[in-house]
Structures are given as structure tokens and as C-alpha cells.
Design a protein around this motif. Structure first.
Motif, PDB file in Angstrom:
ATOM      1  N   LEU A  57       0.820  -1.213   0.000  1.00 11.59           N
ATOM      2  CA  LEU A  57       0.000   0.000   0.000  1.00 11.59           C
ATOM      3  C   LEU A  57       0.851   1.259   0.000  1.00 11.59           C
ATOM      4  CD1 LEU A  57      -2.712   1.542   0.388  1.00 11.59           C
ATOM      5  CD2 LEU A  57      -2.384   1.239   2.866  1.00 11.59           C
ATOM      6  N   LEU A  58       1.992   1.217   0.706  1.00 10.21           N
ATOM      7  CA  LEU A  58       2.825   2.400   0.874  1.00 10.21           C
ATOM      8  C   LEU A  58       4.103   2.327   0.048  1.00 10.21           C
ATOM      9  CD1 LEU A  58       2.527   2.811   4.749  1.00 10.21           C
ATOM     10  CD2 LEU A  58       1.257   4.052   2.998  1.00 10.21           C
ATOM     11  N   ILE A  59       4.486   3.459  -0.498  1.00 10.82           N
ATOM     12  CA  ILE A  59       5.747   3.596  -1.226  1.00 10.82           C
ATOM     13  C   ILE A  59       6.662   4.496  -0.411  1.00 10.82           C
ATOM     14  CG2 ILE A  59       6.865   4.471  -3.321  1.00 10.82           C
ATOM     15  CD1 ILE A  59       4.281   4.009  -4.822  1.00 10.82           C
ATOM     16  N   GLU A  60       7.869   4.050  -0.138  1.00 13.48           N
ATOM     17  CA  GLU A  60       8.834   4.836   0.624  1.00 13.48           C
ATOM     18  C   GLU A  60       9.719   5.678  -0.294  1.00 13.48           C
ATOM     19  OE1 GLU A  60      11.514   3.324   3.471  1.00 13.48           O
ATOM     20  OE2 GLU A  60       9.959   2.456   4.747  1.00 13.48           O
ATOM     21  N   ASN A  61       9.968   6.897   0.127  1.00 16.44           N
ATOM     22  CA  ASN A  61      10.897   7.793  -0.557  1.00 16.44           C
ATOM     23  C   ASN A  61      11.975   8.204   0.434  1.00 16.44           C
ATOM     24  OD1 ASN A  61       9.329   8.796  -3.286  1.00 16.44           O
ATOM     25  ND2 ASN A  61       7.910   8.352  -1.607  1.00 16.44           N
ATOM     26  N   ASP A  62      13.208   7.835   0.157  1.00 16.25           N
ATOM     27  CA  ASP A  62      14.311   8.160   1.059  1.00 16.25           C
ATOM     28  C   ASP A  62      14.659   9.637   0.936  1.00 16.25           C
ATOM     29  OD1 ASP A  62      16.790   8.526   2.332  1.00 16.25           O
ATOM     30  OD2 ASP A  62      17.347   6.442   1.988  1.00 16.25           O
ATOM     31  N   LEU A  63      14.549  10.372   2.051  1.00 12.60           N
ATOM     32  CA  LEU A  63      14.838  11.808   2.062  1.00 12.60           C
ATOM     33  C   LEU A  63      15.967  12.138   3.036  1.00 12.60           C
ATOM     34  CD1 LEU A  63      11.204  13.279   2.018  1.00 12.60           C
ATOM     35  CD2 LEU A  63      12.731  12.894   0.084  1.00 12.60           C
ATOM     36  N   THR A  64      16.760  11.134   3.382  1.00 14.78           N
ATOM     37  CA  THR A  64      17.802  11.315   4.386  1.00 14.78           C
ATOM     38  C   THR A  64      18.766  12.436   4.039  1.00 14.78           C
ATOM     39  OG1 THR A  64      17.701   8.926   4.801  1.00 14.78           O
ATOM     40  CG2 THR A  64      19.565  10.138   5.755  1.00 14.78           C
ATOM     41  N   GLU A  65      19.340  12.367   2.853  1.00 13.89           N
ATOM     42  CA  GLU A  65      20.349  13.354   2.459  1.00 13.89           C
ATOM     43  C   GLU A  65      19.760  14.750   2.392  1.00 13.89           C
ATOM     44  OE1 GLU A  65      23.493  14.153  -1.236  1.00 13.89           O
ATOM     45  OE2 GLU A  65      22.520  12.201  -1.003  1.00 13.89           O
ATOM     46  N   GLU A  66      18.576  14.858   1.801  1.00 10.40           N
ATOM     47  CA  GLU A  66      17.927  16.166   1.677  1.00 10.40           C
ATOM     48  C   GLU A  66      17.586  16.748   3.043  1.00 10.40           C
ATOM     49  OE1 GLU A  66      13.549  17.819   0.383  1.00 10.40           O
ATOM     50  OE2 GLU A  66      14.454  16.280  -0.901  1.00 10.40           O
ATOM     51  N   ALA A  67      17.010  15.931   3.913  1.00 12.30           N
ATOM     52  CA  ALA A  67      16.614  16.415   5.233  1.00 12.30           C
ATOM     53  C   ALA A  67      17.820  16.862   6.037  1.00 12.30           C
ATOM     54  CB  ALA A  67      15.851  15.322   5.986  1.00 12.30           C
ATOM     55  N   SER A  68      18.890  16.090   5.975  1.00 10.98           N
ATOM     56  CA  SER A  68      20.102  16.432   6.716  1.00 10.98           C
ATOM     57  C   SER A  68      20.689  17.755   6.242  1.00 10.98           C
ATOM     58  CB  SER A  68      21.132  15.315   6.566  1.00 10.98           C
ATOM     59  OG  SER A  68      22.328  15.632   7.247  1.00 10.98           O
ATOM     60  N   ALA A  69      20.638  17.995   4.936  1.00  9.34           N
ATOM     61  CA  ALA A  69      21.217  19.205   4.361  1.00  9.34           C
ATOM     62  C   ALA A  69      20.419  20.464   4.696  1.00  9.34           C
ATOM     63  CB  ALA A  69      21.329  19.056   2.843  1.00  9.34           C
ATOM     64  N   ARG A  70      19.185  20.304   5.179  1.00  5.41           N
ATOM     65  CA  ARG A  70      18.327  21.460   5.436  1.00  5.41           C
ATOM     66  C   ARG A  70      18.282  21.862   6.914  1.00  5.41           C
ATOM     67  NH1 ARG A  70      12.669  20.876   2.521  1.00  5.41           N
ATOM     68  NH2 ARG A  70      12.754  23.145   2.704  1.00  5.41           N
ATOM     69  N   ALA A  71      19.193  21.338   7.705  1.00  7.09           N
ATOM     70  CA  ALA A  71      19.205  21.643   9.139  1.00  7.09           C
ATOM     71  C   ALA A  71      19.279  23.147   9.394  1.00  7.09           C
ATOM     72  CB  ALA A  71      20.369  20.933   9.823  1.00  7.09           C
ATOM     73  N   GLY A  72      20.097  23.840   8.617  1.00  7.14           N
ATOM     74  CA  GLY A  72      20.225  25.283   8.787  1.00  7.14           C
ATOM     75  C   GLY A  72      18.919  26.003   8.507  1.00  7.14           C
ATOM     76  N   GLU A  73      18.194  25.555   7.465  1.00  9.42           N
ATOM     77  CA  GLU A  73      16.896  26.149   7.155  1.00  9.42           C
ATOM     78  C   GLU A  73      15.928  25.963   8.313  1.00  9.42           C
ATOM     79  OE1 GLU A  73      15.055  25.480   3.208  1.00  9.42           O
ATOM     80  OE2 GLU A  73      16.837  24.273   2.794  1.00  9.42           O
ATOM     81  N   VAL A  74      15.904  24.758   8.863  1.00  8.61           N
ATOM     82  CA  VAL A  74      14.963  24.466   9.947  1.00  8.61           C
ATOM     83  C   VAL A  74      15.253  25.341  11.159  1.00  8.61           C
ATOM     84  CG1 VAL A  74      14.101  22.708  11.517  1.00  8.61           C
ATOM     85  CG2 VAL A  74      14.622  22.099   9.152  1.00  8.61           C
ATOM     86  N   LYS A  75      16.514  25.542  11.487  1.00  6.44           N
ATOM     87  CA  LYS A  75      16.874  26.419  12.604  1.00  6.44           C
ATOM     88  C   LYS A  75      16.325  27.827  12.374  1.00  6.44           C
ATOM     89  CE  LYS A  75      21.219  24.090  13.811  1.00  6.44           C
ATOM     90  NZ  LYS A  75      22.703  24.235  13.867  1.00  6.44           N
ATOM     91  N   THR A  76      16.439  28.296  11.136  1.00  6.22           N
ATOM     92  CA  THR A  76      15.918  29.624  10.796  1.00  6.22           C
ATOM     93  C   THR A  76      14.406  29.669  10.958  1.00  6.22           C
ATOM     94  OG1 THR A  76      17.736  30.028   9.249  1.00  6.22           O
ATOM     95  CG2 THR A  76      15.750  31.358   8.978  1.00  6.22           C
ATOM     96  N   TRP A  77      13.707  28.637  10.485  1.00  4.85           N
ATOM     97  CA  TRP A  77      12.245  28.595  10.623  1.00  4.85           C
ATOM     98  C   TRP A  77      11.837  28.659  12.086  1.00  4.85           C
ATOM     99  CZ3 TRP A  77      11.605  23.564   7.245  1.00  4.85           C
ATOM    100  CH2 TRP A  77      11.980  23.860   5.935  1.00  4.85           C
ATOM    101  N   ILE A  78      12.535  27.911  12.935  1.00  4.24           N
ATOM    102  CA  ILE A  78      12.200  27.895  14.359  1.00  4.24           C
ATOM    103  C   ILE A  78      12.343  29.296  14.961  1.00  4.24           C
ATOM    104  CG2 ILE A  78      12.888  27.018  16.629  1.00  4.24           C
ATOM    105  CD1 ILE A  78      13.722  24.406  15.223  1.00  4.24           C
ATOM    106  N   GLY A  79      13.457  29.960  14.635  1.00  4.15           N
ATOM    107  CA  GLY A  79      13.678  31.301  15.157  1.00  4.15           C
ATOM    108  C   GLY A  79      12.643  32.291  14.665  1.00  4.15           C
ATOM    109  N   GLU A  80      12.341  32.248  13.371  1.00 11.00           N
ATOM    110  CA  GLU A  80      11.367  33.187  12.801  1.00 11.00           C
ATOM    111  C   GLU A  80       9.969  32.914  13.335  1.00 11.00           C
ATOM    112  OE1 GLU A  80      13.649  33.942   8.501  1.00 11.00           O
ATOM    113  OE2 GLU A  80      11.954  32.541   8.644  1.00 11.00           O
ATOM    114  N   ALA A  81       9.621  31.646  13.503  1.00 14.74           N
ATOM    115  CA  ALA A  81       8.297  31.298  14.009  1.00 14.74           C
ATOM    116  C   ALA A  81       8.114  31.812  15.436  1.00 14.74           C
ATOM    117  CB  ALA A  81       8.091  29.783  13.959  1.00 14.74           C
ATOM    118  N   HIS A  82       9.141  31.696  16.253  1.00 15.62           N
ATOM    119  CA  HIS A  82       9.052  32.196  17.622  1.00 15.62           C
ATOM    120  C   HIS A  82       8.893  33.718  17.642  1.00 15.62           C
ATOM    121  CE1 HIS A  82       9.519  28.877  20.474  1.00 15.62           C
ATOM    122  NE2 HIS A  82      10.216  28.257  19.544  1.00 15.62           N
ATOM    123  N   GLN A  83       9.520  34.393  16.707  1.00 18.38           N
ATOM    124  CA  GLN A  83       9.368  35.849  16.631  1.00 18.38           C
ATOM    125  C   GLN A  83       7.927  36.223  16.290  1.00 18.38           C
ATOM    126  OE1 GLN A  83      12.281  37.334  13.868  1.00 18.38           O
ATOM    127  NE2 GLN A  83      14.016  36.656  15.104  1.00 18.38           N
TER     128      GLN A  83
END
Length: 211
Positions: A174-200
Motif C-alpha cells: 500500500l505504501l511507497i517509501e521515498n528516502d529523504l535522508t540526504e535532503e533532510a540532513s542538508a536542510r538543518a540550517g533552514e529548519v533552525k531559521t524557521w524555528i527562530g522566525e516562528a518564535h518571533q
């Protein structure tokens, strides 16, 4: 400082004003029948995924409504050494940017890697990978790894629209898996920015002006 959940960070990604309203004026929210139906489908797919990723029935499903956030975080840490599937495992992170919380749909031990490694899978009831799903996985990966979880991989699983149910409770395929490991790891800096902006945004006295 308020801890923002993954869903709140995704609300910010969609529209900062949506995040502000969800925090300060939750009374204004009205879900349509179509939205509620989507929620119901998502829950059903999630339950099927639990059977698919835990065929031997040795896993544990955590309930945030029952445990509360502190209890869920503590229970997750308690279960990790047992090395069995955990559904809705919770992780949190706190930095100068702000605090964030994320729950993993599926967290399973990875027997092919180090004895402390895990695979994380986010389950979606859609028929393809959407851009906001990629944001979802990036947030999940960042919060979990910052909380000290060793992830050998992170994937997004969605419905195979060509799949046919053969009966007898067999949902294999029923389910198809898509590996996003490399992409997710590379976006750590973006996520930190989102967290900071969201708190503001949350700290504003009035909703931000948006077109």
C-alpha cells in the motif's frame, strides 16, 4: 518560551499569520467536513502503517493525549534501549533560536547499522510527495537528531495509487517509501531559521500583516 510543535512550524511555513492565529486565536478555527474526512483517512492509513512496520506486534504506540508532552518525551527515552518499533515517539530541542517538538509516525531499529541507529518514516495519505512533506521531514530529522537520536535514514511513505486491496487484511504494498535522508540532513540550517522566525511571530502582540 513556548515550545512549537512540528505542525505549528509547518503552519508558519504556509503563512506566518496562520501560525499567529493558531496560537493566539484558536477559537476562530473551524474545520470543514472535507478537512475532517482527510484527518480520518490519515488516521486510518497511520494504523495500517503500524501493522506494516510492526508485523510481529512488538511495537509501542504512544498517546500524547494520555501521557502529555513531558510524559511522552520521557516514555520515548525509556523505550529507546528496548530496540523495538515506536509509533508517535516524541523529541524536543531547545536552542537560542527557540524550542521545538516533533512526533515521529514510525521509528524502527535499523539492524543493518550500529546497534543504536534508527530509521524514521513519516506516513502520508497522499499519492505523492508534496513540497510541504519535505519540510515536514526536514523538521522531524532536525529535532530528532538534535535530541540525540542516531538516524541511519529518514523516509516519507505515501499511498501507491495503483495498489489494489486483495482482502484478508493484507495491506502489503500500500505504501511507497521515498528516502529523504540526504535532503533532510542538508536542510538543518533552514529548519533552525524557521524555528527562530516562528518564535518571533508568536511573540508579536498583533497578527502580522499579510497579503
Amino acid at each position: 518560551m513556548k515550545t512549537l510543535s512540528k505542525s505549528k512550524l509547518l503552519a508558519y511555513r504556509q503563512c506566518p499569520k496562520r501560525l499567529w492565529l493558531e496560537i493566539h486565536r484558536p477559537d476562530l478555527r473551524v474545520d470543514s467536513a472535507q478537512t475532517q474526512a482527510s484527518f480520518d483517512v490519515g488516521h486510518a492509513v497511520g494504523e495500517i502503517a503500524q501493522r506494516l512496520y510492526d508485523p510481529n506486534g512488538k511495537g509501542v504506540v504512544l498517546d500524547i493525549a494520555q501521557l502529555g508532552i513531558p510524559g511522552l518525551l520521557a516514555k520515548t527515552q525509556e523505550l529507546l534501549p528496548e530496540r523495538r518499533p515506536i509509533f508517535e515517539a516524541g523529541f524536543s530541542t531547545n536552542s537560542s533560536k527557540g524550542a521545538a517538538l516533533a512526533l515521529a509516525d514510525v521509528l524502527v531499529p535499523d539492524p543493518g547499522k550500529r546497534v543504536t541507529s534508527w530509521r524514521m518514516v513519516e506516513i502520508k495519505s497522499s499519492a505523492s510527495v508534496k513540497d510541504y512533506h519535505r519540510d515536514d521531514v526536514a523538521i522531524q530529522h532536525h529535532v530528532a537528531t538534535t535530541a540525540g537520536i542516531s538516524l541511519s535514514g529518514v523516509a516519507l511513505a505515501h499511498i501507491d495509487s495503483s495498489w489494489t486491496y486483495s482482502g484478508n487484511g493484507d495491506y502489503s504494498g500500500l505504501l511507497i517509501e521515498n528516502d529523504l535522508t540526504e535532503e533532510a540532513s542538508a536542510r538543518a540550517g533552514e529548519v533552525k531559521t524557521w524555528i527562530g522566525e516562528a518564535h518571533q511571530i508568536v511573540q508579536l502582540q498583533a497578527p502580522p500583516v499579510m497579503p
